[in-house]
Design an enzyme around this catalytic site. Structure first.
Site, PDB file in Angstrom:
ATOM      1  N   HIS A  19       0.871  -1.198   0.000  1.00  0.00           N
ATOM      2  CA  HIS A  19       0.000   0.000   0.000  1.00  0.00           C
ATOM      3  C   HIS A  19       0.899   1.237   0.000  1.00  0.00           C
ATOM      4  O   HIS A  19       1.480   1.599   1.023  1.00  0.00           O
ATOM      5  CB  HIS A  19      -0.911   0.019   1.231  1.00  0.00           C
ATOM      6  N   HIS A  21       1.628   5.389  -1.744  1.00  0.00           N
ATOM      7  CA  HIS A  21       1.269   6.553  -2.567  1.00  0.00           C
ATOM      8  C   HIS A  21       2.546   7.093  -3.197  1.00  0.00           C
ATOM      9  O   HIS A  21       3.443   7.552  -2.479  1.00  0.00           O
ATOM     10  CB  HIS A  21       0.612   7.631  -1.703  1.00  0.00           C
ATOM     11  N   LYS A 105      -9.286  -0.206  -5.888  1.00  0.00           N
ATOM     12  CA  LYS A 105      -9.321   0.472  -4.590  1.00  0.00           C
ATOM     13  C   LYS A 105     -10.640   1.184  -4.364  1.00  0.00           C
ATOM     14  O   LYS A 105     -11.078   1.988  -5.200  1.00  0.00           O
ATOM     15  CB  LYS A 105      -8.159   1.477  -4.518  1.00  0.00           C
ATOM     16  N   HIS A 142     -10.472   1.277   1.749  1.00  0.00           N
ATOM     17  CA  HIS A 142     -10.253   2.281   2.791  1.00  0.00           C
ATOM     18  C   HIS A 142     -11.457   2.123   3.715  1.00  0.00           C
ATOM     19  O   HIS A 142     -12.550   2.595   3.401  1.00  0.00           O
ATOM     20  CB  HIS A 142     -10.163   3.701   2.210  1.00  0.00           C
ATOM     21  N   HIS A 180      -4.489  -0.517   5.815  1.00  0.00           N
ATOM     22  CA  HIS A 180      -4.018   0.244   6.985  1.00  0.00           C
ATOM     23  C   HIS A 180      -4.943   0.112   8.199  1.00  0.00           C
ATOM     24  O   HIS A 180      -5.528   1.093   8.654  1.00  0.00           O
ATOM     25  CB  HIS A 180      -3.760   1.719   6.642  1.00  0.00           C
ATOM     26  N   ASP A 253       1.608   2.703   3.490  1.00  0.00           N
ATOM     27  CA  ASP A 253       0.748   3.878   3.317  1.00  0.00           C
ATOM     28  C   ASP A 253       1.582   5.157   3.378  1.00  0.00           C
ATOM     29  O   ASP A 253       1.095   6.193   3.843  1.00  0.00           O
ATOM     30  CB  ASP A 253      -0.385   3.909   4.347  1.00  0.00           C
TER      31      ASP A 253
HETATM   32  C1  NCD Z   1      -3.473   9.158   1.964  1.00  0.00           C
HETATM   33  C2  NCD Z   1      -3.010  10.182   0.940  1.00  0.00           C
HETATM   34  O1  NCD Z   1      -2.455  11.217   1.323  1.00  0.00           O
HETATM   35  O2  NCD Z   1      -3.154   9.931  -0.265  1.00  0.00           O
HETATM   36  N1  NCD Z   1      -3.454   9.761   3.263  1.00  0.00           N
HETATM   37  C3  NCD Z   1      -3.385   9.119   4.447  1.00  0.00           C
HETATM   38  O3  NCD Z   1      -3.511   9.760   5.484  1.00  0.00           O
HETATM   39  N2  NCD Z   1      -3.175   7.818   4.532  1.00  0.00           N
HETATM   40  C4  NCD Z   1      -4.807   8.656   1.587  1.00  0.00           C
HETATM   41  C5  NCD Z   1      -5.215   7.440   2.357  1.00  0.00           C
HETATM   42  O4  NCD Z   1      -4.641   6.363   2.187  1.00  0.00           O
HETATM   43  O5  NCD Z   1      -6.134   7.571   3.176  1.00  0.00           O
HETATM   44 ZN    ZN Z   2      -3.207   5.166   1.601  1.00  0.00          ZN
END
Ligand code: NCD
Ligand code: ZN
Length: 359
Positions: A19, A21, A105, A142, A180, A253
């Site tokens: 997971h 970003h 997702k 999520h 998460h 995450d």
């Molecule tokens: C994530 C993001 O910034 O894209 N933020 C987070 O707090 N984890 C989005 C997400 O996974 O909820």
């Molecule tokens: Zn995330």
């Protein structure tokens, strides 16, 4: 009896991040080397702006990631589609046939960063979920309700009760990853839901409880979603990872935001941990005497759930404190533990310090 000395170094099968970003453009180029230095593969979140809702967009995003990789990196991005109420069954079939899309997702509309296009009514996407079940394409959740009348600390538990339990029953064959997880309710659910339900756990939810949000003042760099929870929930997550249950695996995450978007009157959710993406887990596992479970959690359980082979090369970690950079890149991403010590260090096979973007 002499207690066994805690290990000072570890060699692990190369881990994967289930997971992550990675963002896009300049921010992608800033953060990608940190992940590529540690992980073999990562499940790449589709919450760009606009979101990655088609196989065509996922293919183009994947090419941009590959183009941004450091030379000779073997890192492989595993792409995902962003589920909307307009996603079609045909797109799901294309995703499965593409070989590059590994999951879809679900964001509840309005739950987190770039989730405005998410799903308002889960039942509206049931035909698409049926197609995912048929073609065996995993659903990543999520798992929080957005109902403003539900206390923010209860939103995961309420999601499980209101939405996940019926979803699990309606689609028994669908592979589901509750992303998460932060609560004992989520741990209990995953432990009792059978082999087609799994969860990712972040390093920051293993290391911090909600006091970290208010330690001596308001700490925007500890704000993420789902929000940090009480100590009893952190303990439940630690017990889950120490148990060796194969349905819990690593998902950082790591979610970078430029400094000005975090240090703001309405700051973005997300914690950047990729600069120490495996080291922080080593610290959490060492803290509970469970280092012998780290390799399975980080390198074996995820591939097994996704039906992929494990990586074949290894990484080495040493218990040798280093100081995390104060900030990263032109965007001034403030990483987890900025300017503070991290107990474990990634080293190359000769024992010298591996480069990260901040060093
Ligand atoms: C994530 C993001 O910034 O894209 N933020 C987070 O707090 N984890 C989005 C997400 O996974 O909820
Ligand atoms: Zn995330």
């Amino acid at each position: 009896m002499t207690p066994t000395a805690a290990p000072q170094s570890l060699t692990l099968l190369r881990p994967d991040d289930w997971h992550l970003h990675l963002r896009d453009g300049a921010l992608l180029r800033t953060v990608l080397p940190d992940t590529a230095a540690r992980f073999g593969r990562a499940i790449v979140m589709p919450n760009l702006n606009p979101p990655v809702t088609s196989v065509a967009a996922a293919t183009a995003y994947r090419s941009r990631i590959l183009a941004a990789l450091p030379a000779r990196s073997g890192f492989m991005p595993l792409m995902t589609l962003y589920l909307t109420e307009s996603t079609t069954v045909a797109e799901i079939q294309r995703a499965k046939e593409s070989g590059i899309v590994h999951a879809v997702k679900y964001y509840p509309a309005g739950a987190t960063t770039n989730s405005e296009n998410g799903v308002r009514d889960l039942q509206a996407v049931y035909p698409v979920l049926a197609a995912m079940e048929r073609w065996d394409l995993p659903l990543l959740l999520h798992g929080e309700v957005t109902d403003p009348s539900v206390d923010i600390f209860d939103r995961e538990a309420v999601f499980i009760e209101r939405h996940l339990q019926p979803l699990r029953q309606t689609f028994p064959g669908l592979r589901i990853v509750l992303e998460h997880v932060t609560t004992s309710a989520a741990v209990d659910f995953v432990e009792s839901a059978g082999p087609r339900t799994a969860a990712t756990i972040t390093a920051h939810h293993l290391l911090l409880n909600r006091n970290a949000l208010f330690q001596g003042g308001l700490r925007p760099h500890h704000y993420c979603l789902p929000v940090l929870k009480r100590e009893q929930h952190r303990q439940a997550l630690l017990r889950a990872v120490a148990s060796g249950n194969p349905r819990f695996f690593l998902g950082t995450d790591s979610a970078p935001h430029p400094r000005d978007k975090k240090e703001s009157a309405c700051g973005c959710a997300g914690i950047y941990t990729a600069h120490a993406g495996i080291e922080l887990y080593a610290e959490a596992f060492a803290g509970i005497g469970a280092l012998e479970q780290l390799e399975a959690f980080a390198s074996r359980h995820g591939p097994a759930f996704y039906g992929l082979p494990c990586n074949t090369d290894t990484i080495r970690l040493e218990r040798q404190p280093w100081t995390a950079p104060a900030s990263l890149g032109a965007e001034e991403i403030i990483p987890f533990r900025a300017g503070e010590e991290i107990a474990w260090r990634l080293v190359d096979k000769t024992g010298t310090c591996e480069m990260t973007s901040g060093l």
